[in-house]
Design a protein around this motif. Structure first.
Motif, PDB file in Angstrom:
ATOM      1  N   UNK A 173      20.511  85.274 -33.994  1.00 47.80           N
ATOM      2  CA  UNK A 173      20.617  85.378 -32.329  1.00 47.80           C
ATOM      3  C   UNK A 173      18.438  85.781 -32.335  1.00 47.80           C
ATOM      4  N   UNK A 174      18.700  85.596 -30.244  1.00 45.38           N
ATOM      5  CA  UNK A 174      18.235  85.733 -30.038  1.00 45.38           C
ATOM      6  C   UNK A 174      16.588  87.077 -30.103  1.00 45.38           C
ATOM      7  N   UNK A 175      15.286  86.990 -30.826  1.00 46.94           N
ATOM      8  CA  UNK A 175      14.335  88.106 -30.970  1.00 46.94           C
ATOM      9  C   UNK A 175      13.501  87.693 -30.516  1.00 46.94           C
ATOM     10  N   UNK A 176      12.351  89.023 -30.035  1.00 45.26           N
ATOM     11  CA  UNK A 176      11.138  88.728 -29.023  1.00 45.26           C
ATOM     12  C   UNK A 176      11.027  90.468 -29.000  1.00 45.26           C
ATOM     13  N   UNK A 181       6.408  86.724 -32.140  1.00 36.66           N
ATOM     14  CA  UNK A 181       7.338  85.568 -31.570  1.00 36.66           C
ATOM     15  C   UNK A 181       8.108  85.675 -30.673  1.00 36.66           C
ATOM     16  N   UNK A 182       8.658  84.940 -29.899  1.00 28.67           N
ATOM     17  CA  UNK A 182      10.006  84.577 -29.130  1.00 28.67           C
ATOM     18  C   UNK A 182      11.113  83.378 -29.758  1.00 28.67           C
ATOM     19  N   UNK A 183      12.241  84.021 -30.454  1.00 29.90           N
ATOM     20  CA  UNK A 183      12.577  83.341 -30.954  1.00 29.90           C
ATOM     21  C   UNK A 183      14.268  83.117 -30.169  1.00 29.90           C
ATOM     22  N   UNK A 184      14.867  81.623 -30.701  1.00 26.59           N
ATOM     23  CA  UNK A 184      16.288  81.526 -29.693  1.00 26.59           C
ATOM     24  C   UNK A 184      17.300  81.837 -30.985  1.00 26.59           C
ATOM     25  N   UNK A 185      16.553  81.009 -32.405  1.00 25.54           N
ATOM     26  CA  UNK A 185      18.139  81.256 -33.256  1.00 25.54           C
ATOM     27  C   UNK A 185      17.938  82.994 -34.178  1.00 25.54           C
ATOM     28  N   UNK A 186      16.892  82.883 -34.470  1.00 26.47           N
ATOM     29  CA  UNK A 186      16.998  83.922 -35.111  1.00 26.47           C
ATOM     30  C   UNK A 186      15.542  84.213 -35.793  1.00 26.47           C
TER      31      UNK A 186
END
Length: 774
Positions: A173-176, A181-186
């Protein structure tokens, strides 16, 4: 000229076959390959043990899983108390299953896929179908990769050797709101083994099929009562498992890495950590095979011949023209190679204050990629490529973390990173199109963000979590030139773009509620918004200004519910999660139009798409010594609004695009991922014998480019056996991977029309290992 890449595909079966964690050797971090472990007798968070050597096997009871605390939430916590879907893979499991690099991780955790782009050293990550396919070096991935909290945003540099690792945490799931750093997948977090307070040393020697060998070792202990060190390293050699039509081997590994850690406790409230690391890789590249007749010449000229190809997926071919070899500085018959070197340093300072702990993490990494590949699996110069990339990343994260034992806990920080890249990408097409191409550019990326997350414990059973992040990023291309070369002469010297830039300032955030209705049972629901950086397409093109037009950042709204549940008396743990994703501006490898030349390979944005699915992870100890565990992931998705360019025709001397409405078409990723294993510990006096089997299943991958490029699903089986004393001083072990010798491909694609290429998965392999530990 189409230059598309796509993802591998994999198989599914819904039978529940329970599996094992290989933690029989009694190492700290011996976790199941798919589930997170805690003692099944309780779920309270214990104070971490002092830094010391892992306990021997007899200290873990026969029907009790070893306690594991993770740091994915920026504080020490039980994974059963974290309101998100995550898996933990212990260091001993990585060793028992012979996991050597990031590509092998997907077979130990659900919903994760890792594909080598066109068989190169560049991995493409996807979690729950959220991925990004790109064989170029310059764009950020959808899945963040961290080593002891240090982020690496350059994909080719994440394919490093995995040694002396305590555990790997895979977050879905998204992290940030907690990470640099920011990510959409994990995110994939590598947690290293730390320096010990008493002297310890150990290592192992391994030999396997295809004359492969591995040697690793560590030495750890105190220098003074406040300063501790840990020096570790590994080398891998041999293992060529492919052959060309002349019988020459390909696939030989030649890599080594070393790491020095220093921990200094200046006082009870001040601590310093230093990490110096480096790796050098001089291995062969993967070879591709043609899985249909070679018709590239026929695609240009109907009277040209079509060539039959070998049915042996382990046969590959290579070779190029003398002219292209001269441009690269190699011999025309040089084997494909993948040389990736990484070196860096990080320095961490942690100071405990009365109201919070302040942490500063400074890091610098330098990485180089030099690869020569044949994207045609042919002896001639049809689609030969070379990469020569230098990159460095300087980053600093400063954050404050509240004490654990408070009703309100929080984390807040600032992250900054500067990335520089100089890249050269050469393509050889002379035997097919009559020219070669040479792309060159530099890229500068600056990222700054502020992030924070807080959890409020309303009662012992109910808590709320909220997080927020604001991020600004600027990217700039400099002096991007794509030259066409005919007979050593550049025919388009003006095809140069002096500067191209893009930037964004975007928020992301998270809201989550957790509730414990009964003891050992936690329900959670969350809403998260994640973003992924935009960027540039850096493929060779006669219209460099058209191909490099920036694509937008993508954003993801994620809705997730889950339940983490255990029955201590039955020695059973069961975690389930379900999700729904609303995707905006998904980044897709496709094409754009140049009115003068036609289609240009490019990364574009699909305006709207969605996906949904879930995971299940289970672990059970039904009998003393017997461990069963199972994980499965399911995901489906489709485009809601997307029209892609698939061809062009000429009108009044200019190309006009032909578009296809892809609304309702499935997104390209395997729908099912299933992993499992079973093991049994036999007690034989002062010794133990461990036996185990495991399997991993992937469903069919359906390509965006037609059924010809679908990758059939597959199931791989493995086995392991080990013997040693209960004090853990030594052990002998053996393993087998793909023991039933399944013939399968992990990727299918094309780089030029008529040359349909695939990367074969490895055949059956085995190995034996001798380890010592004092």
């Amino acid at each position: 000229m189409p230059c598309f890449l796509q993802k591998q595909a994999l198989l599914a079966s819904s039978v529940l076959f329970f599996t094992l964690s290989s933690h029989a050797w009694g190492q700290t971090g011996s976790l199941t390959s798919s589930s997170t472990l805690l003692p099944l007798k309780k779920q309270s968070v214990k104070k971490p043990l002092p830094v010391s050597q892992p306990k021997p096997a007899q200290n873990v009871t026969a029907r009790e899983a070893e306690e594991v605390l993770v740091t994915s939430e920026r504080r020490t916590e039980s994974p059963q108390n974290i309101g998100s879907s995550l898996s933990v893979i212990g260091g001993k499991t990585l060793q028992t299953r012979n996991v050597n690099n990031v590509f092998d991780l997907q077979y130990l955790t659900p919903s994760l896929q890792v594909t080598p782009q066109f068989g190169s050293g560049q991995p493409a990550f996807a979690i729950r179908g959220i991925g990004f396919n790109d064989y170029a070096s310059n764009n950020a991935p959808t899945v963040g990769v961290y080593v002891d909290e240090v982020a690496n945003p350059v994909p080719f540099a994440t394919n490093g050797m995995m040694f002396d690792i305590s555990r790997v945490e895979v977050l879905r799931g998204p992290q940030g709101t907690l990470y640099g750093r920011n990510t959409t997948g994990g995110a994939i977090n590598y947690i290293l083994n730390k320096p010990t307070s008493t002297f310890h040393t150990g290592g192992g020697v391994q030999y396997g099929r295809f004359d492969s060998a591995k040697i690793d070792g560590y030495i750890s202990g105190p220098i003074t009562d406040k300063l501790r060190y840990r020096l570790s390293g590994e080398t891998q050699q041999g293992g060529d498992w492919q052959r060309n039509s002349a019988g020459l081997g390909l696939g030989r590994v030649n890599r080594g890495a070393a790491r020095l850690l220093l921990d200094y406790e200046a006082s009870d409230t001040l601590k310093f950590e230093f990490n110096l690391h480096g790796s050098r890789d001089r291995s062969d590249a993967n070879g591709l095979h043609l899985y249909s007749p070679m018709s590239a010449f026929n695609a240009l000229n109907a009277s040209a011949p079509v060539y039959a190809v070998s049915s042996d997926r382990y046969q590959t071919n290579w070779g190029t023209s003398p002219e292209f070899a001269k441009q690269l500085g190699i011999n025309a018959n040089t084997k494909p190679f993948s040389h990736i070197d990484v070196g860096g340093v990080s320095f961490r300072v942690e100071k405990k204050l009365p109201f919070a702990t302040i942490t500063d993490l400074l890091s610098y990494d330098n990485m180089q990629r030099q690869e020569y590949m044949n994207f045609d699996a042919w002896q001639g110069n049809l689609a030969d490529v070379a990469f020569k990339t230098r990159a460095n990343v300087l980053a600093n994260e400063l954050r404050l973390t509240s004490p654990n034992k408070q009703r309100l806990t929080w984390v807040g920080g600032i992250y900054y990173a500067h990335q520089y890249m100089n890249d050269r990408y050469q393509s050889g097409f002379a035997d097919l199109y009559g020219f070669d191409r040479d792309l060159r550019y530099s890229q500068f990326v600056n990222t700054i963000s502020g992030f924070g997350q807080a959890t409020y414990h309303v009662t012992d059973k109910l808590r709320f979590t909220g997080g927020f992040r604001i991020e600004h990023e600027s990217r700039k291309l400099s002096n991007m030139a794509s030259y066409q070369i005919v007979n050593s002469a550049i025919t388009n010297p003006g095809n140069v773009l002096r500067s191209q830039s893009t930037d964004f300032t975007l928020p992301s955030g998270k809201f989550e509620v957790q509730y414990n209705p009964i003891r050992n049972n936690m329900l959670y629901a969350s809403f998260t918004r994640g973003i992924k950086s935009g960027g540039f397409t850096t493929y060779n093109s006669n219209a460099v200004g058209v191909s490099s037009a920036p694509f937008k950042p993508e954003s993801l709204l994620a809705y997730e519910v889950g339940n983490k549940f255990s029955l201590p008396e039955q020695h059973l743990r069961l975690n389930v999660a379900g999700f729904y994703y609303d995707y905006s501006n998904q980044q897709i490898q496709s094409a754009t139009l140049n009115q003068e030349t036609g289609l240009v390979g490019s990364i574009v944005n699909a305006p709207r798409s969605h996906m949904y699915g879930g995971e299940i992870e289970a672990e059970w100890h039904p009998l003393p010594g017997l461990t069963l565990s199972q994980s499965a992931g399911f995901a489906v998705g489709a485009f809601d609004r997307f029209s892609s360019l698939y061809s062009a025709h000429v009108v009044n001397g200019l190309y006009v695009g032909d578009y296809r409405n892809r609304k309702g078409e499935s997104l390209p990723f395997p729908k099912f991922t299933v992993n499992g294993s079973v093991s049994y510990n036999w007690s034989i006096g002062d010794y133990f014998l461990t036996t185990g089997m495991d399997y991993s299943l992937r469903s069919t991958y359906h390509s965006l480019f037609g059924t010809r490029y679908n990758v059939a699903g597959y199931t791989l089986w493995g086995a392991n056996i080990g013997f040693g004393p209960k004090d853990g001083k030594w052990s002998v072990a053996a393993f087998g991977k793909n023991i039933f010798d399944k013939k399968y491909d992990v990727e299918r694609n094309y780089f030029v029309d008529g040359a349909n290429i695939a990367l074969a998965g490895m055949p059956a392999t085995w190995g034996v290992r001798l380890s010592v530990n004092y």
